[in-house]
Design a protein around this motif. Structure first.
Motif, mmCIF file in Angstrom:
data_model
loop_
_atom_site.group_PDB
_atom_site.id
_atom_site.type_symbol
_atom_site.label_atom_id
_atom_site.label_comp_id
_atom_site.label_asym_id
_atom_site.label_seq_id
_atom_site.Cartn_x
_atom_site.Cartn_y
_atom_site.Cartn_z
ATOM 1 N N ARG A 353 0.842 -1.193 0.000
ATOM 2 C CA ARG A 353 0.000 0.000 0.000
ATOM 3 C C ARG A 353 0.887 1.258 0.000
ATOM 4 O O ARG A 353 0.701 2.176 -0.785
ATOM 5 N N ARG A 354 1.840 1.280 0.923
ATOM 6 C CA ARG A 354 2.682 2.457 1.116
ATOM 7 C C ARG A 354 3.515 2.754 -0.130
ATOM 8 O O ARG A 354 3.574 3.895 -0.592
ATOM 9 N N GLU A 355 4.171 1.742 -0.682
ATOM 10 C CA GLU A 355 5.037 1.962 -1.837
ATOM 11 C C GLU A 355 4.250 2.405 -3.063
ATOM 12 O O GLU A 355 4.709 3.247 -3.846
ATOM 13 N N VAL A 356 3.052 1.845 -3.244
ATOM 14 C CA VAL A 356 2.221 2.223 -4.393
ATOM 15 C C VAL A 356 1.768 3.674 -4.271
ATOM 16 O O VAL A 356 1.758 4.416 -5.259
ATOM 17 N N LEU A 357 1.391 4.102 -3.061
ATOM 18 C CA LEU A 357 0.958 5.483 -2.872
ATOM 19 C C LEU A 357 2.107 6.462 -3.110
ATOM 20 O O LEU A 357 1.920 7.523 -3.716
ATOM 21 N N ILE A 358 3.294 6.122 -2.660
ATOM 22 C CA ILE A 358 4.461 6.977 -2.889
ATOM 23 C C ILE A 358 4.799 7.038 -4.373
ATOM 24 O O ILE A 358 4.941 8.114 -4.964
ATOM 25 N N GLY A 359 4.908 5.858 -4.995
ATOM 26 C CA GLY A 359 5.272 5.802 -6.410
ATOM 27 C C GLY A 359 4.230 6.429 -7.311
ATOM 28 O O GLY A 359 4.570 7.106 -8.296
ATOM 29 N N GLY A 360 2.949 6.224 -6.989
ATOM 30 C CA GLY A 360 1.886 6.801 -7.799
ATOM 31 C C GLY A 360 1.932 8.320 -7.799
ATOM 32 O O GLY A 360 1.799 8.963 -8.840
ATOM 33 N N ALA A 361 2.133 8.913 -6.619
ATOM 34 C CA ALA A 361 2.197 10.367 -6.526
ATOM 35 C C ALA A 361 3.397 10.919 -7.293
ATOM 36 O O ALA A 361 3.295 11.942 -7.986
ATOM 37 N N ALA A 362 4.541 10.250 -7.177
ATOM 38 C CA ALA A 362 5.745 10.705 -7.878
ATOM 39 C C ALA A 362 5.555 10.638 -9.396
ATOM 40 O O ALA A 362 5.926 11.562 -10.128
ATOM 41 N N PHE A 363 4.959 9.556 -9.871
ATOM 42 C CA PHE A 363 4.737 9.395 -11.314
ATOM 43 C C PHE A 363 3.760 10.459 -11.828
ATOM 44 O O PHE A 363 3.959 11.044 -12.902
ATOM 45 N N MET A 364 2.671 10.719 -11.056
ATOM 46 C CA MET A 364 1.712 11.732 -11.475
ATOM 47 C C MET A 364 2.355 13.120 -11.511
ATOM 48 O O MET A 364 2.026 13.940 -12.368
ATOM 49 N N ALA A 365 3.261 13.382 -10.582
ATOM 50 C CA ALA A 365 3.954 14.667 -10.582
ATOM 51 C C ALA A 365 4.747 14.853 -11.872
ATOM 52 O O ALA A 365 4.710 15.929 -12.490
ATOM 53 N N VAL A 366 5.454 13.814 -12.293
ATOM 54 C CA VAL A 366 6.230 13.882 -13.536
ATOM 55 C C VAL A 366 5.308 14.144 -14.729
ATOM 56 O O VAL A 366 5.607 14.984 -15.590
ATOM 57 N N CYS A 367 4.174 13.430 -14.782
ATOM 58 C CA CYS A 367 3.234 13.597 -15.897
ATOM 59 C C CYS A 367 2.686 15.022 -15.954
ATOM 60 O O CYS A 367 2.651 15.642 -17.024
ATOM 61 N N HIS A 368 2.280 15.562 -14.820
ATOM 62 C CA HIS A 368 1.688 16.896 -14.799
ATOM 63 C C HIS A 368 2.714 17.977 -15.122
ATOM 64 O O HIS A 368 2.430 18.907 -15.900
ATOM 65 N N ILE A 369 3.889 17.889 -14.535
ATOM 66 C CA ILE A 369 4.906 18.920 -14.766
ATOM 67 C C ILE A 369 5.364 18.897 -16.222
ATOM 68 O O ILE A 369 5.537 19.954 -16.849
ATOM 69 N N THR A 370 5.537 17.699 -16.773
ATOM 70 C CA THR A 370 5.920 17.595 -18.185
ATOM 71 C C THR A 370 4.820 18.147 -19.086
ATOM 72 O O THR A 370 5.103 18.845 -20.067
ATOM 73 N N THR A 371 3.569 17.857 -18.766
ATOM 74 C CA THR A 371 2.446 18.401 -19.535
ATOM 75 C C THR A 371 2.456 19.925 -19.500
ATOM 76 O O THR A 371 2.237 20.593 -20.528
ATOM 77 N N ALA A 372 2.715 20.489 -18.329
ATOM 78 C CA ALA A 372 2.761 21.951 -18.195
ATOM 79 C C ALA A 372 3.833 22.551 -19.107
ATOM 80 O O ALA A 372 3.600 23.568 -19.787
ATOM 81 N N VAL A 373 4.996 21.919 -19.148
ATOM 82 C CA VAL A 373 6.097 22.421 -19.978
ATOM 83 C C VAL A 373 5.720 22.377 -21.457
ATOM 84 O O VAL A 373 5.941 23.351 -22.210
ATOM 85 N N VAL A 374 5.144 21.266 -21.895
ATOM 86 C CA VAL A 374 4.774 21.118 -23.305
ATOM 87 C C VAL A 374 3.689 22.113 -23.695
ATOM 88 O O VAL A 374 3.775 22.788 -24.729
ATOM 89 N N VAL A 375 2.635 22.226 -22.862
ATOM 90 C CA VAL A 375 1.538 23.135 -23.186
ATOM 91 C C VAL A 375 2.005 24.588 -23.185
ATOM 92 O O VAL A 375 1.548 25.406 -23.992
ATOM 93 N N LYS A 376 2.948 24.927 -22.306
ATOM 94 C CA LYS A 376 3.470 26.301 -22.260
ATOM 95 C C LYS A 376 4.187 26.661 -23.563
ATOM 96 O O LYS A 376 4.020 27.756 -24.104
#
Length: 504
Positions: A353-376
């Motif tokens: 449970r713990r590792e999935v929650l940590i890894g999921g949040a980190a992966f989503m952060a990468v996706c969102h930040i990369t999306t922001a850079v591309v859209v900008k």
């Protein structure tokens, strides 16, 4: 002849094989009953998803606007109230629900929740030509829906065997994604298939809310009350029958489990006889309550709920306005269902449970930040075209990867996780506080997201990415592991820092 007879099993071996066969049959039946119970109670999740997704489309229909006599200038105001009042009802219900679940039990509470929701849905379906009546109906439906979201995780956690608790507990989120998916296509179907002058265009999608609500309420007649709640209330014979039903027999393991449940309940009652709200402020209890509040707040801060409500607006930042954004939103709903289903069926009880929650949040952060850079750097055209540019394809892929990560982590897991971390004595108010934070920040982010999109543009993706990065760090520092542990074992853990398990 003698040699052939010697090859036959002895009578003792026959009895042993029969016992093994009976045990296997009982195990299979127990799993079927556990899945059935989880499916019935998690119909509240489907109802939550359908109700959340259906209203946005209905409020844009010409037939609804005509019947309720408002125009484009009142659109934003009407949308805010119609969505916000339902969430307000859900938030208030969280604090009313836990005394109800404690006094009447999980089963009756869900039946009452279903009945209250049906009243609200019926009023919404009737063509009253009155927006105030529609708003009141949304508030009533929110009360029923909010109460159900408190009772469902309690019921699931208290009845599931520990090896199935994460999987079946995650049914709530999976059913939620089914509800969202169904709502998108129902809205689309009636908008295309029924004339805009016909009130049935909006009454059909609104009225269909009654189907899952009735299934939830009537389904309660097919399952027993929570074993732990019955034990807590001194109804030991009924509790034993309840446990026998869900485990499909009375094996040695079932007897041991019943003794463990009784011992746990007795120990908690001996520690403090009369529960008082101030107990939630005691050091260990407060840490658990705060953890529940934080986990559900983090779930909303990932940005996934905002996408569920305002998918077309987000995709218009990538491909421009037009039908493409609606199609991409529908595909987004399908990806949610498939991703959550794969997690629930194949990974929910195999991963930490713990590792999935940590890894999921980190992966989503990468996706969102990369999306922001591309859209900008590659902004969308003002009007959507037939051809999506390569930058648009890349960001669409990133958003779909984001929703896959969410439905492998912060989508399904908070529901079983929060219900697991509390001892039985404070489980009702503890879960209520956690779910209340879910409703509160659901309201906050759904209310502010349209303004974020219009004023921040690509910065909206960056903000969600920053939130996800913070969530990953906090989860690494403070969350504990609960997979594979009984509720009694989790209740005896102390919330202190540990390098290997966070809390444990």
């Amino acid at each position: 002849m003698e040699e052939s007879e010697s090859l036959l099993p002895h009578s003792g071996e026959d009895e042993q094989l029969s016992e093994i066969g009976a045990k296997m049959d009982g195990t299979t039946l127990g799993k079927i009953r556990a899945y059935w119970l989880g499916s019935v109670v998690c119909m509240g999740g489907f109802l939550f998803g359908y109700d959340s997704g259906i209203v946005g489309g209905v409020l844009t229909m010409a037939s609804f606007k005509s019947d309720y006599r408002y125009g484009s200038t009142d659109q934003t105001y009407t949308n805010s109230l119609a969505v916000g009042l339902q969430q307000l009802g859900g938030f208030l219900a969280c604090f009313l629900a836990w005394p109800l679940t404690d006094k009447l039990g999980r089963k009756k509470s869900l039946m009452i929740s279903s009945f209250v929701f049906c009243i609200g849905a019926l009023i919404q379906t009737i063509n009253t030509h009155s927006l105030p009546a529609f708003y009141v109906a949304r508030l009533i439906a929110g009360l029923g829906l909010g109460a159900a979201t408190v009772a469902v995780p309690m019921f699931n956690s208290e009845m599931m065997p520990k090896e199935m608790r994460g999987q079946v507990g995650s049914f709530f989120q999976w059913f939620y994604t089914f509800g969202i998916f169904a709502s998108y296509w129902v809205d689309y179907g009636v908008a295309r298939g029924i004339a805009s002058t016909n009130p049935a265009q909006w009454q059909i999608p609104i009225g269909l809310q009654l189907v899952p609500a009735a299934f939830l309420g009537l389904g309660m007649f097919t399952i027993p009350e929570s074993t732990r709640w019955l034990t807590k209330k001194g109804k030991h014979e009924e509790a034993w029958r309840s446990l026998q039903w869900i485990r499909a027999g009375s094996s040695d393991a079932t007897v041991t489990e019943m003794e463990e449940i009784r011992a746990g309940v007795v120990a908690e009652e001996m520690a403090t006889e009369g529960f008082r709200l101030r107990e939630l402020l005691e050091r260990e209890n407060f840490k658990r309550v705060f953890a529940a509040f934080a986990v559900f707040t983090a779930q909303q801060a990932t940005g996934a709920t905002a996408f569920a409500y305002f998918g077309p607006q987000y995709f218009s930042l990538i491909v421009g306005s037009g039908e493409q954004s609606l199609l991409l939103t529908a595909i987004f709903g399908a990806v949610k269902v498939v991703a959550c289903g794969i997690f629930v069926l194949f990974f929910s009880e195999r991963l930490s449970r713990r590792e999935v929650l940590i890894g999921g949040a980190a992966f989503m952060a990468v996706c969102h930040i990369t999306t922001a850079v591309v859209v900008k750097h590659f902004p969308a055209p003002s009007e959507g075209g037939h051809t999506v540019p390569p930058s648009g394809i890349a960001t669409i892929a990133l958003i779909y990867l984001f929703v896959i990560a969410y439905n492998f982590s912060w989508g399904p897991l908070p529901w079983p996780y929060v219900s697991e971390i509390f001892p039985a004595r404070i489980r009702e108010p503890g879960v209520a506080v956690g779910v209340a934070s879910q409703w509160l920040f659901n309201f906050v982010f759904s209310l502010t997201t349209p303004y974020m999109i219009s004023s921040m543009g690509w910065g909206t993706f960056l903000l969600w990415g920053i939130f996800d990065a913070i969530i990953a760090v906090v989860a690494f520092a403070f969350l504990k592991e609960t997979r594979g542990l009984s509720l009694e074992a989790i209740a005896h853990q102390r919330f202190k820092a540990s390098s290997s398990h966070g809390f444990g």
